[in-house]
Design a protein around this motif. Structure first.
Motif, PDB file in Angstrom:
ATOM      1  N   HIS A  92       0.771  -0.705  -0.106  1.00  0.00           N
ATOM      2  CA  HIS A  92      -0.066   0.612  -0.068  1.00  0.00           C
ATOM      3  C   HIS A  92       0.955   0.941  -0.161  1.00  0.00           C
ATOM      4  O   HIS A  92       0.611   2.702  -1.002  1.00  0.00           O
ATOM      5  N   TYR A  93       1.714   1.060   0.342  1.00  0.00           N
ATOM      6  CA  TYR A  93       2.896   2.293   1.496  1.00  0.00           C
ATOM      7  C   TYR A  93       3.446   2.738  -0.517  1.00  0.00           C
ATOM      8  O   TYR A  93       3.637   3.778  -0.940  1.00  0.00           O
ATOM      9  N   LEU A  94       3.864   1.870  -1.258  1.00  0.00           N
ATOM     10  CA  LEU A  94       4.577   1.952  -2.552  1.00  0.00           C
ATOM     11  C   LEU A  94       3.740   1.745  -3.961  1.00  0.00           C
ATOM     12  O   LEU A  94       4.073   2.124  -4.904  1.00  0.00           O
ATOM     13  N   ALA A  95       2.634   1.618  -3.879  1.00  0.00           N
ATOM     14  CA  ALA A  95       1.355   1.699  -4.454  1.00  0.00           C
ATOM     15  C   ALA A  95       1.417   2.404  -5.708  1.00  0.00           C
ATOM     16  O   ALA A  95       1.112   2.073  -7.123  1.00  0.00           O
ATOM     17  N   CYS A  96       1.685   3.772  -5.409  1.00  0.00           N
ATOM     18  CA  CYS A  96       1.750   4.713  -6.341  1.00  0.00           C
ATOM     19  C   CYS A  96       3.115   5.273  -7.066  1.00  0.00           C
ATOM     20  O   CYS A  96       3.179   6.810  -7.117  1.00  0.00           O
TER      21      CYS A  96
END
Length: 264
Positions: free
Chosen positions: A69-73
């Motif tokens: 989730h932290y790296l998703a974008c």
């Protein structure tokens, strides 16, 4: 000695490459990621500031959806497989190894297969089929099985063209017998693991960069910088900031995604 004079050997080499119309590829591999932390925040902020793509070697057994989730974008971060649990199976008299010859080959390959599948599911857009063995060690007996479980590349530490010393302590220095597996190593480690366990002397790291520049094949190899964000001291962050500042805008340098290096 001033900071400029310390870095002058790198500046001189890069200026020579520019004058000759040549360019060198760099790539950044950071090991042991598991979850979002302030140290990971700092690494991401620093690399984004200079548009430096980063490969995070993630430990599959210990990570979860928080990191995905932290790296998703974050488009410039790639996810590689850092073994399975980063667990040592060697005896106290040996160098630490998770992927050594201490367990049946089928068990080790099954763990790596699960690690590959887990990270691919957690990071579908940023996953790369790259294995990063914990402690940069892997038994040569495992190499032939890696493509069968989904890996296209391997990354350890040291020059790619260095002859292997023996089968048991294989550093995967030559993959000529495994044409389906590409070797993309790191060559410059910022950490002083045997001494202070902080940053190495900046002049020593710079000498390693210059040595790699002098020895590498510019057409087919890159300079791999190895970091471990969880244990960086201020001197490491200072070094990386200066390195990125110097190289990111230099016309003779190009920071690459590891996926591009695998594909070429």
């Amino acid at each position: 000695m001033t900071e400029t004079s310390v870095w002058q050997p790198v500046i001189d080499r890069l200026d020579r490459l520019r004058a000759a119309g040549q360019r060198v590829d760099f790539w950044l591999r950071d090991d042991d990621a598991v979850e979002p932390t302030p140290a990971l925040d700092r690494l991401v902020e620093l690399t984004e500031r200079f548009s430096v793509p980063t490969t995070l070697a993630v430990i599959p057994a210990h990570t979860n959806g928080e990191l995905s989730h932290y790296l998703a974008c974050r488009d410039d971060i790639s996810i590689a497989v850092h073994g399975w649990a980063h667990q040592n199976h060697a005896s106290p008299a040996e160098k630490r190894q998770e992927l050594g010859g201490h367990r049946p080959r089928e068990i080790v390959l099954d763990e790596l297969s699960r690690g590959c599948s887990r990270l691919r599911a957690l990071h579908p857009s940023s996953f790369v089929p790259l294995l990063v063995p914990p402690w940069n060690r892997i038994n040569a007996n495992l190499l032939g099985g890696l493509p069968e479980i989904g890996f296209m590349a391997l990354s350890v530490f040291g020059p790619e063209r260095k002859p292997a010393r023996n089968a048991e302590d294989a550093k995967a220095s030559s993959l000529s017998a495994f044409p389906r597996l590409r070797l993309i190593n790191t060559h410059v480690d910022v950490m002083d693991w045997r001494g202070t366990r902080g940053c190495r002397d900046h002049r020593e790291i710079i000498r390693d960069i210059v040595r790699r520049l002098d020895e590498m094949n510019l057409d087919d190899e890159a300079i791999g910088i190895l970091t471990h964000h969880l244990v960086h001291d201020e001197s490491v962050w200072e070094f990386l900031s200066r390195l990125f500042d110097l190289t990111a805008a230099h016309p003779a340098c190009r920071w690459r995604k590891v996926g591009d290096l695998i594909a070429r």
